[in-house]
Design an enzyme around this catalytic site. Structure first.
Site, PDB file in Angstrom:
ATOM      1  N   SER A   7       0.955  -1.501   0.094  1.00 49.11           N
ATOM      2  CA  SER A   7      -0.317   0.349  -0.394  1.00 49.11           C
ATOM      3  C   SER A   7       0.738   1.375  -0.447  1.00 49.11           C
ATOM      4  CB  SER A   7      -1.236   0.053   1.244  1.00 49.11           C
ATOM      5  OG  SER A   7      -0.170  -0.184   2.199  1.00 49.11           O
ATOM      6  N   GLU A   9       0.687   5.783   0.196  1.00 50.56           N
ATOM      7  CA  GLU A   9       0.284   6.737   1.317  1.00 50.56           C
ATOM      8  C   GLU A   9       1.195   8.052   0.543  1.00 50.56           C
ATOM      9  OE1 GLU A   9       0.459   6.557   5.955  1.00 50.56           O
ATOM     10  OE2 GLU A   9       1.118   8.964   5.005  1.00 50.56           O
ATOM     11  N   GLY A  99      -4.363  12.817  15.688  1.00 49.60           N
ATOM     12  CA  GLY A  99      -4.187  13.793  14.491  1.00 49.60           C
ATOM     13  C   GLY A  99      -3.017  14.438  15.824  1.00 49.60           C
ATOM     14  N   TYR A 136       3.241   2.361  17.005  1.00 51.42           N
ATOM     15  CA  TYR A 136       4.862   2.685  17.132  1.00 51.42           C
ATOM     16  C   TYR A 136       5.652   2.142  17.599  1.00 51.42           C
ATOM     17  CZ  TYR A 136       1.444   7.298  15.928  1.00 51.42           C
ATOM     18  OH  TYR A 136       0.785   7.629  15.611  1.00 51.42           O
ATOM     19  N   GLN A 167       3.767   3.740  12.572  1.00 56.05           N
ATOM     20  CA  GLN A 167       5.178   4.494  11.906  1.00 56.05           C
ATOM     21  C   GLN A 167       6.166   3.988  11.132  1.00 56.05           C
ATOM     22  OE1 GLN A 167       6.265   7.409  11.102  1.00 56.05           O
ATOM     23  NE2 GLN A 167       4.963   8.554  12.885  1.00 56.05           N
ATOM     24  N   GLN A 203      15.364  16.326   5.281  1.00 59.23           N
ATOM     25  CA  GLN A 203      14.320  15.690   5.498  1.00 59.23           C
ATOM     26  C   GLN A 203      14.095  14.859   6.759  1.00 59.23           C
ATOM     27  OE1 GLN A 203      12.634  14.291   2.181  1.00 59.23           O
ATOM     28  NE2 GLN A 203      10.750  15.697   1.807  1.00 59.23           N
ATOM     29  N   PHE A 207      11.919  14.856   9.756  1.00 62.88           N
ATOM     30  CA  PHE A 207      10.752  13.869   9.925  1.00 62.88           C
ATOM     31  C   PHE A 207      10.425  13.224  11.682  1.00 62.88           C
ATOM     32  CE2 PHE A 207       8.868  14.056   4.948  1.00 62.88           C
ATOM     33  CZ  PHE A 207       8.450  15.294   5.620  1.00 62.88           C
TER      34      PHE A 207
END
Ligand code: FAD
Length: 276
Positions: A7, A9, A99, A136, A167, A203, A207
């Protein structure tokens, strides 16, 4: 036949060029025959319209598309309205999250945790949605303790989740331990590892700092040493992440979920090496 369930994202593009770029990315990844793709939202649910538009665009191509839905900062009425809209579009698969609120802004809302969102969705929409939740392996960055985080995770799954996406992580042992612990506590849904391709050192470090994923020291130091040499970063990143995926697949993980950042090249290169 594709033996690995994949899958991908994506995030909702903000410009017309971004929309075109994402369509091109999807076309490049389509031969890998993903089981589904998911579409994120911005902090505080700020890009929910963008998420809806993107999901509808993808669904028209005949690809199963799962919007991410967050509860923080939202009322039950607004969540009901969003979920009704997805249902009206025939969307049956979602990723349910708490969120994050943009720092220092806004009210928490009526549902404080993802477990409450899952319960709400089951109470209001029955079995219409296949619900994914987040896991997580290196623990949620705000969690009080590993045990507390695991108890909260188990509560969230038992509230009615069908599947878990983790994650991203680079320590396979953290994932294996997380799955073992969860199963001992009665979690019997698939826990699909989230995979972050490595293409950009600064990056990745930014993150990872935010989401609490550890970049092993040897990986960080090697990446840093390449400076602006993007080709070497990509080549080393491809080796590291392919090795990780091979180890996971060797342990019969239920699938791989790639954080594509709307680019096809790195994900495609890993999947080709894996013979996916
Ligand atoms: P929860 O499961 O609610 O957990 C959040 C924290 O609260 C944890 O520390 C947990 O231990 C604690 N907790 C849970 N229940 C309780 C309780 N009853 N009492 C006390 N503490 C509790 N972010 C975005 O902005 N947009 C996205 O699209 C997005 N998609 C994601 C997809 C995946 C697969 C993952 C892994 C993360 C994603 N995120 C996204 C990041 C996510 O929004 C943040 O990690 C957020 O801080 C937590 O969301 P959650 O659903 O995991 O929260």
């Amino acid at each position: 036949m594709n033996p690995i369930e994949l899958s991908f994202e994506f995030f909702p593009p903000k410009t017309a060029e971004g929309v075109d770029k994402l369509r091109a990315t999807r076309a490049q990844l389509a031969p890998l025959k993903p089981k589904f793709v998911s579409v994120t939202f911005g902090a505080g649910g700020s890009t929910q319209q963008g998420t809806l538009d993107t999901v509808v665009d993808i669904a028209k191509e005949g690809i199963e598309a799962a919007p991410h839905v967050s509860c923080i900062g939202s009322s039950k009425d607004s969540l009901r309205a969003i979920l009704n809209e997805y249902r009206a579009h025939g969307i049956r698969h979602i990723v349910a999250l708490r969120g994050d609120l943009p720092s220092g802004m806004g009210e928490v809302g009526e549902l404080r945790y993802a477990s409450e969102l899952v319960s709400f969705i089951r109470a209001e929409f029955g079995d219409w949605f296949w619900i994914e939740v987040a896991g997580y392996p290196e623990y949620h960055p705000q969690s009080r303790s590993p045990r507390h985080d695991m108890d909260n995770f188990v509560r969230k799954v038992k509230a009615g989740a069908n599947s878990v996406i983790t994650q991203y992580f680079f320590n396979a042992d953290a994932y294996f331990r997380f799955v073992d612990d969860a199963q001992k506590l009665g979690v019997d849904v698939p826990i699909v590892p989230g995979i972050m391709p490595i293409t950009n050192y600064s990056q990745l470090m930014r993150f990872s700092e935010m989401c609490g994923a550890e970049v092993p020291r040897w990986v960080a130091r090697r990446l840093e040493s390449f400076g602006d040499d993007r080709e070497s970063i990509r080549a080393f990143g491809l080796d590291v992440v392919t090795d990780l995926c091979e180890r996971l697949l060797g342990a019969k993980v239920p699938g791989l979920h790639f954080y594509t950042l709307n680019g096809a090249a790195a994900t495609k290169a890993i999947c080709e090496r894996l013979n996916a």
